[in-house]
Design an enzyme around this catalytic site. Sequence first.
Site, short mmCIF file in Angstrom:
data_model
loop_
_atom_site.label_atom_id
_atom_site.label_comp_id
_atom_site.label_asym_id
_atom_site.label_seq_id
_atom_site.Cartn_x
_atom_site.Cartn_y
_atom_site.Cartn_z
N CYS A 2 -3.75 7.56 -10.31
CA CYS A 2 -3.75 8.84 -11.00
C CYS A 2 -2.41 9.07 -11.70
O CYS A 2 -1.38 8.63 -11.26
CB CYS A 2 -4.00 9.96 -10.01
SG CYS A 2 -5.51 9.77 -9.05
N ARG A 27 -2.94 2.30 -15.86
CA ARG A 27 -3.08 2.38 -14.41
C ARG A 27 -4.55 2.40 -13.98
O ARG A 27 -4.85 2.10 -12.83
CB ARG A 27 -2.41 3.66 -13.89
CG ARG A 27 -0.90 3.64 -13.92
CD ARG A 27 -0.35 5.00 -13.53
NE ARG A 27 1.10 4.98 -13.38
CZ ARG A 27 1.74 5.26 -12.25
NH1 ARG A 27 1.04 5.56 -11.17
NH2 ARG A 27 3.05 5.24 -12.18
N TRP A 82 -8.32 8.88 -10.64
CA TRP A 82 -9.07 7.75 -10.08
C TRP A 82 -9.73 8.29 -8.81
O TRP A 82 -9.04 8.71 -7.88
CB TRP A 82 -8.14 6.59 -9.77
CG TRP A 82 -8.84 5.34 -9.32
CD1 TRP A 82 -9.43 4.39 -10.10
CD2 TRP A 82 -9.00 4.90 -7.95
NE1 TRP A 82 -9.94 3.39 -9.31
CE2 TRP A 82 -9.70 3.67 -7.99
CE3 TRP A 82 -8.63 5.42 -6.71
CZ2 TRP A 82 -10.03 2.96 -6.85
CZ3 TRP A 82 -8.95 4.71 -5.57
CH2 TRP A 82 -9.64 3.50 -5.64
N ASN A 151 -1.78 13.99 -7.31
CA ASN A 151 -1.93 12.60 -6.92
C ASN A 151 -1.77 12.51 -5.40
O ASN A 151 -0.94 13.21 -4.82
CB ASN A 151 -0.84 11.71 -7.55
CG ASN A 151 -1.03 11.53 -9.03
OD1 ASN A 151 -2.04 11.95 -9.59
ND2 ASN A 151 -0.07 10.88 -9.67
N GLY A 152 -2.55 11.63 -4.77
CA GLY A 152 -2.44 11.46 -3.33
C GLY A 152 -3.72 11.84 -2.62
O GLY A 152 -4.76 12.08 -3.24
N GLU A 546 -6.00 -16.20 -4.85
CA GLU A 546 -5.71 -15.43 -6.06
C GLU A 546 -6.75 -15.71 -7.14
O GLU A 546 -7.18 -14.79 -7.85
CB GLU A 546 -4.31 -15.76 -6.56
CG GLU A 546 -3.93 -15.14 -7.91
CD GLU A 546 -3.87 -13.63 -7.90
OE1 GLU A 546 -3.74 -13.05 -9.00
OE2 GLU A 546 -3.96 -13.01 -6.83
N LYS A 550 -9.18 -12.87 -8.88
CA LYS A 550 -9.27 -12.63 -10.32
C LYS A 550 -10.73 -12.64 -10.79
O LYS A 550 -11.15 -11.80 -11.58
CB LYS A 550 -8.47 -13.68 -11.09
CG LYS A 550 -6.98 -13.50 -11.02
CD LYS A 550 -6.55 -12.25 -11.77
CE LYS A 550 -5.24 -11.71 -11.22
NZ LYS A 550 -5.35 -11.03 -9.94
N GLU A 553 -12.55 -9.49 -9.56
CA GLU A 553 -12.01 -8.26 -10.14
C GLU A 553 -12.60 -7.95 -11.50
O GLU A 553 -12.94 -6.79 -11.79
CB GLU A 553 -10.47 -8.37 -10.29
CG GLU A 553 -9.68 -8.08 -9.04
CD GLU A 553 -8.19 -8.16 -9.31
OE1 GLU A 553 -7.46 -7.27 -8.84
OE2 GLU A 553 -7.74 -9.12 -9.98
N HIS A 569 -16.42 -25.53 9.04
CA HIS A 569 -16.42 -24.51 10.09
C HIS A 569 -17.17 -23.25 9.66
O HIS A 569 -16.93 -22.18 10.21
CB HIS A 569 -14.98 -24.18 10.49
CG HIS A 569 -14.24 -25.33 11.08
ND1 HIS A 569 -14.51 -25.82 12.35
CD2 HIS A 569 -13.28 -26.13 10.57
CE1 HIS A 569 -13.72 -26.85 12.61
NE2 HIS A 569 -12.96 -27.07 11.53
N LYS A 668 -4.51 0.23 -11.68
CA LYS A 668 -3.37 -0.68 -11.80
C LYS A 668 -2.34 -0.42 -10.72
O LYS A 668 -1.87 -1.34 -10.08
CB LYS A 668 -2.73 -0.51 -13.18
CG LYS A 668 -1.58 -1.46 -13.45
CD LYS A 668 -2.07 -2.89 -13.50
CE LYS A 668 -0.95 -3.87 -13.73
NZ LYS A 668 -1.42 -5.27 -13.62
#
Length: 673
Positions: A2, A27, A82, A151-152, A546, A550, A553, A569, A668
Amino acid sequence: MCGIVGAVSTRNIVPILVQGLQRLEYRGYDSCGVAVHAASRHAPHRGAGLQRARSTARVAELLQQVQAEHIDGATGIAHTRWATHGAPAQHNAHPHFSHGRGHAGATAGSARDAAGRAGDAQGKAGDAQGKAGDAQGKAGDAEGRVALVHNGIIENHEELSAALQASGYLFTSQTDTEVIAHLIDSHYSGDLLAAVQASVVQLHGAYAIAVMHKDEPHRVVGACAGSPLVLGVGKNGAEHFLASDAMALAGVTDQIVYLQEGDLADLQPGRYAIAGKTQGGASQPLTPAQRPVCTVQAHSGAVELGPYRHYMQKEIFEQPRVIADTLEGLEDITPALFDGAHPHQARAAAQVFAEIDSVLILACGSSYYSGCTAKYWLEAIAGIPTQVEVASEYRYRTSVPNPRSLVVAISQSGETADTLAALRHAQSLDMQHRLTICNVATSTMVRECPLAYITRAGVEIGVASTKAFTTQLAGLFLLTLALARSKGRLSQEQEAAHLQAMRHLPKALQAVLALEPQLISWAQDFARMENALFLGRGLHYPIALEGALKLKEISYIHAEAYPAGELKHGPLALVTSAMPVVTVAPNDALLEKLKSNMQEVRARAGTLYVLADADTCIESSAGLHVIRMPGHGGPLSPLLHVVPLQLLAYHTACVRGTDVDKPRNLAKSVTVE
């Protein structure tokens, strides 16, 4: 996540508020809004109250709405949201109003809230109802007493909401934020700062807020705890600003005050005041606080795409340059490299490195995977026991603290809420040796860590981290070498060889980027899949993690990563012709073991996609697709092998037609827990 922008001035502040939101768009957000005090511009023809516009579209559409409705004022607040509490819908967007106890406008809003709630359950039709309800509630909007952005997360919002509803307040959203607006209204008796002070002591959780009141048209009050907020000092002191990030104020002012935990800020034209956290609660008088004014050359974020289709693609191709920038001026490996944030402590890093006997890395997301890679380096090269913790888990478990451990926090933004909380938790356990690898020199994390290495990735707009990740790896490799030298485990010959390899990185990355056409071909295959498996061994297992992150995402393909030796396994049960298996295959000590794992996949009719060094003797055949890497990077190989995985994810997402730079449900800078 946010974003907050607020301002008091003598001119129309709406263009600055909207421009600030645009600079924070990278963001990630799902709704946005702006509110102004009409009386601050002496516009009686529109009434003297609070006016607002909210949208579930982009900031550009919000600007059109503001212009169409002729909303302007010299005092205002704005926000990008957000969603955490309540669906991404107009009635949940900020700014939130409090209309007072049992006000007719709130009643109208409550009716549209019911429509919105039903709509959230029914999908798009319900969102349309919510929008229609907002249009019908304009009169209620104009009668608001308190306007607030936040925000929060307020952890005790249900308890506060119940008490406020019992006293006559009606809620028009499903957010935790609206509780704060009503709480401030309930405490208001002519002084907004006093009302905010009385309210914040009742809040449990994290918040950064900016608030206006209809009775004080030239005033904005801010407060923060657990979420960042900065104060911008305008030219000649005639106007002042609040923002969640100094970037939002780029081009408006470079004079920034970083508010501290528990601070309250009182902004009025021609003056501002800051009060520190009161220890005795709302009944105690406010204590004036002096905070330094810093000159910050913030980038505006208005980066041109140039020949690239998306910012993510541009940022992938910027990696040779930003690695060169991050390593610029590097002549030798010395602990002093990590004194950058506090030059007055010129020998601090050398002293700390001599004292520590282990490393604790705290991070989230891609930064966590960079930390996992660094664990291999730190233990193999520096001989230092290293533990890597997911920040959001570390702070909530019982751990065994070691005061002689170096706590390393990794974050692109330096504002990641979970990592900051974990860092503070480690400090509370008497772990005082703290260092951050961060891309933002002015961030909270850098200010709270005595030691730091600032990467030079520049502004990263794409939500999926690329260049920030590789510059983190570069910084962590330097940290490894500096600790190895401090512990007497790095000879001059070894140091020279490592430095030469690092200086070669930009050229090596350019050669890797030339593989893009081959990865576009792979992407055509992957775009038809719904699942994928990534394999790596040793130093390259975190790179497989990673790569899987990606892909999921930005393409929304389910992807998992495993150490290749773990195939038998459990994960081998998933391997079929419909499950592509990406394998990172450098020519290292584990190559022959990895080849055996690849045979296990082929024996189950799995299709392999292999990133192989030139001398690995792995050849393409039926069900085995090989891309040759330009050369072997030795210990720095992870920085080279991750780039093709970034390109594979990017081009797969392009084929599938997803929003590459702003993937759904993600943000972000994750500034809430």
